[in-house]
Design a protein around this motif. Structure first.
Motif, PDB file in Angstrom:
ATOM      1  N   ILE A  99      56.703 -58.886  25.775  1.00 27.25           N
ATOM      2  CA  ILE A  99      57.769 -58.431  24.866  1.00 27.25           C
ATOM      3  C   ILE A  99      57.211 -57.496  23.797  1.00 27.25           C
ATOM      4  O   ILE A  99      57.819 -56.462  23.467  1.00 27.25           O
ATOM      5  N   ILE A 100      56.051 -57.833  23.256  1.00 25.78           N
ATOM      6  CA  ILE A 100      55.440 -56.965  22.232  1.00 25.78           C
ATOM      7  C   ILE A 100      55.112 -55.602  22.836  1.00 25.78           C
ATOM      8  O   ILE A 100      55.341 -54.556  22.215  1.00 25.78           O
ATOM      9  N   LEU A 101      54.601 -55.584  24.074  1.00 21.51           N
ATOM     10  CA  LEU A 101      54.312 -54.307  24.742  1.00 21.51           C
ATOM     11  C   LEU A 101      55.589 -53.520  24.979  1.00 21.51           C
ATOM     12  O   LEU A 101      55.621 -52.295  24.805  1.00 21.51           O
ATOM     13  N   GLU A 102      56.649 -54.217  25.359  1.00 24.34           N
ATOM     14  CA  GLU A 102      57.923 -53.562  25.658  1.00 24.34           C
ATOM     15  C   GLU A 102      58.536 -52.930  24.410  1.00 24.34           C
ATOM     16  O   GLU A 102      59.061 -51.809  24.461  1.00 24.34           O
ATOM     17  N   LYS A 103      58.477 -53.651  23.282  1.00 28.58           N
ATOM     18  CA  LYS A 103      59.152 -53.204  22.059  1.00 28.58           C
ATOM     19  C   LYS A 103      58.256 -52.373  21.134  1.00 28.58           C
ATOM     20  O   LYS A 103      58.746 -51.477  20.443  1.00 28.58           O
ATOM     21  N   ARG A 104      56.969 -52.704  21.105  1.00 32.05           N
ATOM     22  CA  ARG A 104      56.041 -51.983  20.223  1.00 32.05           C
ATOM     23  C   ARG A 104      54.758 -51.634  20.985  1.00 32.05           C
ATOM     24  O   ARG A 104      53.703 -52.234  20.775  1.00 32.05           O
ATOM     25  N   PRO A 105      54.843 -50.674  21.922  1.00 32.30           N
ATOM     26  CA  PRO A 105      53.693 -50.383  22.790  1.00 32.30           C
ATOM     27  C   PRO A 105      52.435 -49.964  22.041  1.00 32.30           C
ATOM     28  O   PRO A 105      51.322 -50.319  22.437  1.00 32.30           O
ATOM     29  N   GLU A 106      52.621 -49.231  20.935  1.00 31.81           N
ATOM     30  CA  GLU A 106      51.430 -48.782  20.186  1.00 31.81           C
ATOM     31  C   GLU A 106      50.718 -49.958  19.535  1.00 31.81           C
ATOM     32  O   GLU A 106      49.479 -50.009  19.490  1.00 31.81           O
ATOM     33  N   VAL A 107      51.488 -50.935  19.061  1.00 32.71           N
ATOM     34  CA  VAL A 107      50.894 -52.153  18.490  1.00 32.71           C
ATOM     35  C   VAL A 107      50.230 -52.972  19.587  1.00 32.71           C
ATOM     36  O   VAL A 107      49.123 -53.485  19.417  1.00 32.71           O
ATOM     37  N   ALA A 108      50.905 -53.085  20.712  1.00 33.88           N
ATOM     38  CA  ALA A 108      50.377 -53.883  21.826  1.00 33.88           C
ATOM     39  C   ALA A 108      49.017 -53.370  22.288  1.00 33.88           C
ATOM     40  O   ALA A 108      48.111 -54.162  22.590  1.00 33.88           O
ATOM     41  N   LYS A 109      48.860 -52.056  22.343  1.00 34.98           N
ATOM     42  CA  LYS A 109      47.581 -51.491  22.789  1.00 34.98           C
ATOM     43  C   LYS A 109      46.451 -51.855  21.833  1.00 34.98           C
ATOM     44  O   LYS A 109      45.341 -52.178  22.259  1.00 34.98           O
ATOM     45  N   ARG A 110      46.747 -51.802  20.541  1.00 33.67           N
ATOM     46  CA  ARG A 110      45.718 -52.167  19.548  1.00 33.67           C
ATOM     47  C   ARG A 110      45.391 -53.660  19.627  1.00 33.67           C
ATOM     48  O   ARG A 110      44.231 -54.054  19.534  1.00 33.67           O
ATOM     49  N   LEU A 111      46.436 -54.472  19.806  1.00 31.77           N
ATOM     50  CA  LEU A 111      46.215 -55.917  19.885  1.00 31.77           C
ATOM     51  C   LEU A 111      45.434 -56.281  21.148  1.00 31.77           C
ATOM     52  O   LEU A 111      44.610 -57.199  21.134  1.00 31.77           O
ATOM     53  N   ALA A 112      45.684 -55.559  22.232  1.00 31.49           N
ATOM     54  CA  ALA A 112      44.955 -55.820  23.477  1.00 31.49           C
ATOM     55  C   ALA A 112      43.460 -55.618  23.280  1.00 31.49           C
ATOM     56  O   ALA A 112      42.645 -56.394  23.801  1.00 31.49           O
ATOM     57  N   VAL A 113      43.092 -54.608  22.509  1.00 29.62           N
ATOM     58  CA  VAL A 113      41.676 -54.357  22.210  1.00 29.62           C
ATOM     59  C   VAL A 113      41.089 -55.530  21.434  1.00 29.62           C
ATOM     60  O   VAL A 113      39.967 -55.992  21.713  1.00 29.62           O
ATOM     61  N   LYS A 114      41.859 -56.041  20.482  1.00 28.60           N
ATOM     62  CA  LYS A 114      41.389 -57.191  19.683  1.00 28.60           C
ATOM     63  C   LYS A 114      41.202 -58.432  20.563  1.00 28.60           C
ATOM     64  O   LYS A 114      40.203 -59.154  20.440  1.00 28.60           O
ATOM     65  N   PHE A 115      42.184 -58.677  21.441  1.00 27.59           N
ATOM     66  CA  PHE A 115      42.078 -59.850  22.312  1.00 27.59           C
ATOM     67  C   PHE A 115      40.916 -59.715  23.298  1.00 27.59           C
ATOM     68  O   PHE A 115      40.299 -60.707  23.677  1.00 27.59           O
ATOM     69  N   ASN A 116      40.614 -58.482  23.706  1.00 29.69           N
ATOM     70  CA  ASN A 116      39.450 -58.256  24.567  1.00 29.69           C
ATOM     71  C   ASN A 116      38.169 -58.714  23.877  1.00 29.69           C
ATOM     72  O   ASN A 116      37.271 -59.279  24.512  1.00 29.69           O
TER      73      ASN A 116
END
Length: 394
Positions: free
Chosen positions: A255-272
């Protein structure tokens, strides 16, 4: 406990590096390390860390599933939708009932005991599968046909079916009144509740992140905390209603990727980055649950049952991919990707024994043996076959 954590981290990093240099999956090195330093071999880990092992493993699994959700786009999901739904239950059902039937012949089990064993073994391991599918997604391996997403989506629901049917057979064995129709109805209800709660939590975070400026590191912590609470709610309500909590966790990321893709990409880096630590904890502690002596007690008969189940699972995967645009190489890769067992078997393998099931010791032995056999086999198979069976997008 602090000393045990230090041992896990330092030796886990070394094992990961060594196996990577040997062109083997790093997670395999960590699993083997866990077996060696666990309570059944060298016993280097304190009881404190073993007591909280289940919680650590759950948090690590939550982290990788959040990361997975942050990488699954709607277009990809729509492209693999029907095949992913079939992969979520057909292979597990075929494997579970194959083992149930074979164990009545080889071990002299009743069909109900065979069903208990079958659906312990039938659960694929998201802990082994998900990290490798995320890696392939990042490298563009198989993404031209959405294969990593297909396996991510299917394997995340697979466990829900396996555990629900295992619980049904356990109830039949104990003689408690079990309405099989209601139990089967619980599966889609569980899935829908998990997805629904994930959507709600995801939308709440989307709203908060729009309205307030929050550092990405804190966003990660908020999401992680809410995801842990979601799985806790699943445990609290499990005697009343089933919730597919881990599926809900993945939905939050989606849902976060769907609604806020730019935020999701940054968060994905953090979770990595968090995953580097969580991965060590997950696989070393899963390995520490494995009692080699118990596994050896299953012997040749246990191996026959496990491989009979894998044949059934492979047939189920092929059935599920019929009518798709996958060629035979890609279908073979899907078969290989559905081999690994680890987390579920380590978590529920001992339940029948603890509840007094007559064949509980044998069930536990076969469950442990399935981890020792299929986790390395599947992990190596996925890594080696991906480059040969899948296309890489440039």
């Amino acid at each position: 406990m602090a000393t045990s954590l230090a041992v896990i981290i330092l030796l886990g990093l070394l094992a990961n590096t060594l196996f990577t240099k040997l062109k083997l999956p790093g997670l395999l090195g960590m699993l083997i390390l866990g077996v060696i330093i666990g309570p059944y071999v060298l016993n280097w880990l304190t009881p404190d860390i073993l007591n909280v092992s289940a919680d650590f493993r759950k948090i690590a699994l939550i982290i990788i599933l959040l990361r997975a959700g942050l990488g699954i786009s709607r277009d990809e999901l729509e492209r693999v939708g029907s095949a992913a739904i079939k992969l979520s239950f057909v292979p597990g059902l075929v494997e579970g009932f194959t083992i149930a039937f074979v164990s009545t012949r080889i071990l002299g089990f009743s069909f109900i005991e065979g069903g208990i064993l079958g659906f312990i073994i039938a659960a694929v391991s998201p802990a082994v599968v998900v990290p490798q599918m995320l890696y392939f997604t990042e490298k563009g391996i198989g993404t031209n046909k959405g294969i990593p997403t297909l396996i991510l989506a299917g394997s995340s629901i697979d466990d829900v079916f396996a555990i629900t049917i295992f619980t049904t057979f356990l109830g039949l064995y104990s003689g408690s009144h079990v309405n099989i129709g209601i139990q089967l109805l619980n599966i889609p209800v569980s899935i829908l509740l998990g997805i629904g709660l994930g959507i709600i939590i995801g939308l709440v975070f989307v709203h908060i992140f729009k309205k307030y400026h929050i550092r990405d590191s804190k966003k990660v912590l908020y999401i992680l905390g809410a995801s842990i609470l979601l799985t806790t709610l699943e445990n609290v309500l499990k005697n009343r209603i089933e919730i597919a909590g881990l599926l809900g966790v993945m939905t939050i990321g989606f849902i976060i990727l769907e609604k806020r893709p730019e935020v999701a990409k940054r968060l994905a880096v953090k979770f990595n980055k968090i995953w580097i630590f969580a991965e060590i904890l997950l696989f070393v502690l899963v390995g520490a649950q494995v009692n080699i002596t118990v596994a050896f007690n299953a012997g040749l008969k246990g191996l026959v049952i496990i491989f009979a189940g894998l044949i059934g699972r492979s047939i189920g995967v092929i059935i599920s991919t019929l009518g798709t645009n996958l060629n035979w190489k890609e279908k073979l890769f899907c078969v290989i990707s559905y081999i690994p067992k680890a987390t579920v078997q380590a978590a529920i393998g001992a339940i029948p024994l603890s509840l007094g099931v007559k064949s509980g010791e044998i069930i536990l032995a076969v469950a442990v043996l399935s981890i020792l056999v299929t986790a390395p086999l599947g992990a190596i198979g996925i890594k080696v076959s991906a480059g040969r069976l899948l296309e890489t997008e440039v």
